[in-house]
Design a protein around this motif. Structure first.
Motif, PDB file in Angstrom:
ATOM      1  N   SER A   1       0.822  -1.228   0.000  1.00 32.99           N
ATOM      2  CA  SER A   1       0.000   0.000   0.000  1.00 32.99           C
ATOM      3  C   SER A   1       0.843   1.260   0.000  1.00 32.99           C
ATOM      4  CB  SER A   1      -0.885   0.086   1.225  1.00 32.99           C
ATOM      5  OG  SER A   1      -1.198  -1.122   1.720  1.00 32.99           O
TER       6      SER A   1
ATOM      7  N   CYS B   1      -2.140  -3.586  -1.646  1.00 33.71           N
ATOM      8  CA  CYS B   1      -2.739  -3.990  -0.375  1.00 33.71           C
ATOM      9  C   CYS B   1      -1.676  -3.949   0.716  1.00 33.71           C
ATOM     10  CB  CYS B   1      -3.343  -5.391  -0.474  1.00 33.71           C
ATOM     11  SG  CYS B   1      -2.136  -6.673  -0.716  1.00 33.71           S
ATOM     12  N   ASP B   2      -2.119  -4.122   1.953  1.00 33.91           N
ATOM     13  CA  ASP B   2      -1.191  -4.101   3.072  1.00 33.91           C
ATOM     14  C   ASP B   2      -0.511  -5.468   3.165  1.00 33.91           C
ATOM     15  OD1 ASP B   2       0.152  -3.859   5.398  1.00 33.91           O
ATOM     16  OD2 ASP B   2      -1.584  -3.329   6.636  1.00 33.91           O
TER      17      ASP B   2
ATOM     18  N   LEU C   1      -7.288 -10.765  -0.680  1.00 33.49           N
ATOM     19  CA  LEU C   1      -6.735 -10.488  -2.005  1.00 33.49           C
ATOM     20  C   LEU C   1      -7.044 -11.674  -2.928  1.00 33.49           C
ATOM     21  CD1 LEU C   1      -4.941  -8.497  -3.680  1.00 33.49           C
ATOM     22  CD2 LEU C   1      -3.043 -10.019  -3.145  1.00 33.49           C
TER      23      LEU C   1
ATOM     24  N   HIS D   1      -7.267  -1.016  -4.943  1.00 33.48           N
ATOM     25  CA  HIS D   1      -6.822  -1.213  -3.559  1.00 33.48           C
ATOM     26  C   HIS D   1      -7.669  -2.301  -2.909  1.00 33.48           C
ATOM     27  CE1 HIS D   1      -4.184   2.312  -3.350  1.00 33.48           C
ATOM     28  NE2 HIS D   1      -4.965   2.728  -4.326  1.00 33.48           N
ATOM     29  N   VAL D   2      -7.011  -3.230  -2.251  1.00 36.53           N
ATOM     30  CA  VAL D   2      -7.755  -4.275  -1.536  1.00 36.53           C
ATOM     31  C   VAL D   2      -7.402  -4.156  -0.061  1.00 36.53           C
ATOM     32  CG1 VAL D   2      -8.111  -6.757  -1.257  1.00 36.53           C
ATOM     33  CG2 VAL D   2      -7.717  -5.814  -3.531  1.00 36.53           C
ATOM     34  N   ASP D   3      -8.449  -4.161   0.772  1.00 38.58           N
ATOM     35  CA  ASP D   3      -8.241  -4.071   2.207  1.00 38.58           C
ATOM     36  C   ASP D   3      -8.003  -5.510   2.700  1.00 38.58           C
ATOM     37  OD1 ASP D   3      -8.316  -3.551   4.844  1.00 38.58           O
ATOM     38  OD2 ASP D   3     -10.491  -3.267   4.955  1.00 38.58           O
ATOM     39  N   THR D   4      -6.748  -5.824   3.038  1.00 38.35           N
ATOM     40  CA  THR D   4      -6.470  -7.225   3.370  1.00 38.35           C
ATOM     41  C   THR D   4      -6.944  -7.622   4.773  1.00 38.35           C
ATOM     42  OG1 THR D   4      -4.202  -6.415   3.528  1.00 38.35           O
ATOM     43  CG2 THR D   4      -4.643  -8.028   1.837  1.00 38.35           C
TER      44      THR D   4
END
Ligand SMILES: Cc1cc2nc3c(=O)[nH]c(=O)nc-3n(C[C@H](O)[C@H](O)[C@H](O)COP(=O)(O)OP(=O)(O)OC[C@H]3O[C@@H](n4cnc5c(N)ncnc54)[C@H](O)[C@@H]3O)c2cc1C
Lengths: 301, 263
Positions: free
Chosen positions: A40, A59-60, A68, A161-164
C-alpha cells in the motif's frame, strides 16, 4: 489456454522475475494476462517496467492474502495462474487456489505443455528428487522464475486497492529481525553442526574480517547458536555470494539449495565422503577448528 | 481448551544413501531401512502445543491435546512417547493407502476424523516427503475457519492465546480471535521434548484410537495433480580436493579463493 502471471512485488528484482515468468507463459499460451500486487505504501511513476496492460493491485503486506485471493478470484477466469515464488506469493496461491477449486502446487521449477497436457516439475522429498506431475483442470503454481532483463512499458492508469486485514489475529505488532545482509553478501561464512558453539566467535570474527556474513544450517539455528534469520537453505535464505566457505556442514540438499547460486564454494569437513563435496568447487578433508584458527591467524597477521 | 495436532511419520531423508536416491524412479526404491521420524514442522507443532498446555496450566486453564496421524505403520513408539510427554489422546487413521501428494484428501480425512470440536488445529507448514504446503489451506477452507501460516510459537497468557508468526523480515505478534487452523514453520521450539522412562511407564497401558479409513465414508476426491516421475538431478561440481597440509591449504584459500574478491 489462458494463463495469468501474478507477482507480489517486494522489490525491483521481483519485477524482473515477473517479466521472466511472463515470457515463460507466452511460450506456452496465446492468451497471457499479467497482474502485479504492490504494498500500500508504494508510490508509482506513471510508467513501470512491466508488460503492457498489467493489472495493478495494492494492499497491506502485513495482512494475510485471503481477501486479495478472493478479490482476484472474482474476476479471473484463467486456466493456469503462475505466481512468482516468495512468501506472500505462496500464501496467495493457497488462498486463491482453494477459493477457485484449482489444484495448487508451490515452489515449482518448470512447466511444459505436451500434446495438450500440462506438466509441472517440483523438488520433493526435501529437495532430494525432482517430481514431475501431470495436471488436469485448473492449476495455480508458484514458480522459481528466472529474471528477465527485457524492458517493458506499462502505463499505470488504475490501481485497485484491496483491504487485506488479518483473518484470525488481532492486536498485531511487528518486531523486525536483527538486520543482516546475508542475501546480498560477497563472502559467506557458513557453519554447520561440525562447528562447536563455544567457537562461534571465531567464525564471526572471520566473517567480519573478510567483510562477509555468517550464516548456518538449520540445526545450528535451531540450537540457538546463531539467529533463525541466518538460516541458509530452502526453509531459510538463498545466498548468492561470490565466495562461500562452508565449515562442518554435511551438504544435505535442503541446505545446498541456499548456497547453490554462490560463485566459488569451498567446504571443509572431516568426513571425506560428505555430500557437501559434490556441491563444492574446492574441498578439504580436515578439522574445522584448525582451519578457522589458521585462517584468522593469516588474515590478522 | 481443546487442541488437535496433526503429525505425519516420514523417513529421515538425511539418512537415505545416495545410491537409493538414484534409483528412486524404479520399483527398487526402498526406504524401509531408513529410520522413521515425525515430519520436522509437525514436530514443532507438537512441542508448541505442549508449551501452550504448560502456559495454560499456569493460569489454571485445562488444555487437552489430541494428536492425529494418518498411516498404516506401527507407530507404537511414537504413540507411547506422545502420551508420556502429555498428549491426552492419539488417533491413528488406517487403511488410506499412499497419500503423498494428495493434500486435499489428507485435509478431508482430518476434517472428517476431527468431528469433535477443537478450538485450535495445529500442523506443520509442509511435510518432508511431498513438500506440498497446501493441506492447511484445504483444511481451514473445509472447516470455514481462518488459517494462520508460518507460526513460530503459541502461548496462553492473561486469558488470551498469543501467537508469534514468522514474516520475511522478522516476527509478527498477535492474539488469536477464535477457532482456527495454525501451521508451524521454523520455530523457536523445534524439537519435541524427551520423555523419561518413568513417564513412559505411567502411560504404558494407553494406546492409540484406531479409525478405519472406510468408516469415514469420504466422498470421492479427485486428485488432479498426478505424479508421473521422480528423478535425482545430480549436480556434481567436480570438486577439487586440496590435499596439502594445513598451512598449504590455507595459503591456497588466501591466494586463489579470497583474492578473487579482493581479500
Ligand atoms: C522440510 C525440510 C526442510 C529443511 N530445510 C533446511 C534448510 O533450509 N537449511 C538447512 O540447513 N537444513 C534444512 N533441513 C535439514 C537438513 O536436511 C539437514 O538436516 C541439515 O542441513 C544438516 O545440518 P548440518 O550439515 O549442520 O548437520 P549434520 O548433517 O549433522 O552435519 C555435520 C557435518 O559436520 C561434519 N563435522 C563434524 N565435526 C567436524 C569437525 N570437527 N571438522 C570438520 N567437519 C566436522 C560431519 O562430518 C558432518 O558432515 C531441512 C529438512 C527438511 C526435512
Amino acid at each position: 489456454m489462458k494463463i495469468t502471471v501474478l507477482t507480489i512485488c517486494n522489490n525491483d528484482i521481483d519485477l524482473k522475475k515477473h517479466n521472466g515468468l511472463f515470457e515463460l507463459a507466452e511460450n506456452l499460451a496465446s492468451e497471457v494476462y499479467s497482474i502485479c500486487v504492490f504494498s500500500s505504501d508504494k508510490v508509482f511513476n506513471t510508467e513501470i517496467n512491466l508488460p503492457k496492460n498489467t493489472v495493478i493491485f495494492q494492499c497491506d503486506f502485513l495482512g494475510d492474502m485471503k481477501k486479495l485471493g478472493g478479490a482476484i478470484a472474482e474476476n479471473n477466469e484463467t486456466d493456469i495462474m503462475l505466481i512468482t515464488k516468495n512468501t506472500l506469493g505462496n500464501e496467495f496461491a493457497g488462498f486463491f487456489g482453494t477459493k477457485t477449486g484449482a489444484s495448487v502446487m508451490l515452489n515449482c521449477n518448470g512447466i511444459s505443455v505436451n500434446g495438450g497436457e500440462v506438466y509441472i516439475t517440483k523438488k520433493v522429498y526435501s529437495e532430494n528428487l525432482m517430481g514431475e506431475f501431470q495436471c488436469n483442470g485448473k492449476l495455480v503454481a508458484t514458480m522459481n522464475s528466472l529474471k528477465s532483463d527485457m524492458n517493458y512499458t506499462c502505463t499505470i492508469n488504475h490501481v485497485t486497492h484491496v483491504d487485506t486485514g488479518f483473518d484470525g489475529l488481532e492486536g498485531i505488532t511487528i518486531v523486525k529481525a536483527e538486520e543482516n545482509a546475508l542475501e546480498q553478501c560477497e563472502i559467506l561464512v557458513a557453519i554447520g553442526r561440525g562447528v562447536k558453539k563455544n567457537t562461534l566467535e571465531k567464525y564471526q570474527q572471520l566473517a567480519e574480517k573478510l567483510g562477509g556474513e555468517i550464516g548456518g544450517t538449520r540445526p545450528v539455528t535451531y540450537d540457538g547458536i546463531i539467529d533463525l534469520s541466518r538460516m541458509i537453505g530452502n526453509s531459510g535464505k538463498a545466498v548468492s555470494a561470490k565466495v562461500a566457505i562452508v565449515f562442518g556442514a554435511s551438504g544435505a540438499l535442503p541446505f545446498v539449495a541456499g548456497i547453490e547460486n554462490c560463485g566459488t564454494i569451498l567446504s571443509i569437513n572431516k568426513d571425506e565422503n560428505a555430500m557437501i563435496f559434490k556441491n563444492s568447487n574446492y574441498g578439504i578433508v580436515g578439522d574445522v577448528q584448525e582451519y578457522v584458527d589458521m585462517l584468522l591467524e593469516k588474515i590478522q597477521g | 481448551m481443546k487442541v488437535l495436532v496433526c503429525f505425519k511419520i516420514v523417513k529421515d531423508m538425511d539418512y537415505v544413501i545416495d545410491r537409493d536416491w538414484e534409483i528412486a524412479n524404479s520399483s527398487e526404491f526402498e526406504l524401509s531401512y531408513v529410520k522413521d521420524v515425525i515430519s520436522c514442522f509437525d514436530e514443532s507443532a507438537l512441542e508448541n502445543a505442549l508449551r501452550l498446555k504448560d502456559s495454560a496450566r499456569l493460569e489454571n486453564v485445562q488444555c487437552d491435546i489430541t494428536a492425529l496421524t494418518i498411516g498404516d505403520g506401527n507407530y507404537d513408539n511414537f504413540v507411547k512417547n506422545l502420551f508420556a510427554v502429555g498428549i491426552s489422546e492419539v488417533v491413528q487413521v488406517k487403511g488410506c493407502g499412499e497419500l503423498d501428494f494428495q493434500p486435499e484428501l489428507v485435509s478431508e480425512i482430518i476434517a472428517k476424523t476431527s468431528v469433535e470440536k477443537f478450538d485450535l488445529i495445529l500442523l506443520g507448514n509442509e511435510d518432508s516427503t511431498s513438500n506440498c504446503g497446501i493441506t492447511g489451506f484445504h483444511l481451514a477452507n473445509k472447516l470455514n475457519v481462518p488459517y494462520i501460516l508460518s507460526a513460530n510459537e503459541i502461548t496462553y497468557n492473561n486469558g488470551e492465546l498469543k501467537l508469534t508468526k514468522n514474516i520475511d523480515d522478522g516476527l509478527m505478534f498477535g492474539k488469536i480471535t477464535g477457532d482456527c487452523v495454525v501451521s508451524f514453520s521454523n520455530s523457536n521450539n523445534p524439537y519435541l521434548r524427551f520423555s523419561t522412562l518413568r513417564d513412559r511407564l505411567k502411560v504404558s497401558s494407553k494406546t492409540a484410537t484406531v479409525v478405519e479409513f472406510t468408516d469415514l465414508n469420504l466422498s470421492n476426491i479427485e486428485n488432479n495433480l498426478k505424479l508421473v516421475s521422480l528423478k535425482r538431478e545430480n549436480k556434481d561440481l567436480n570438486c577439487e580436493m586440496l590435499v596439502g597440509n594445513l598451512q598449504e591449504n590455507v595459503q591456497f584459500i588466501m591466494d586463489n579463493i579470497l583474492n578473487e574478491v579482493g581479500k
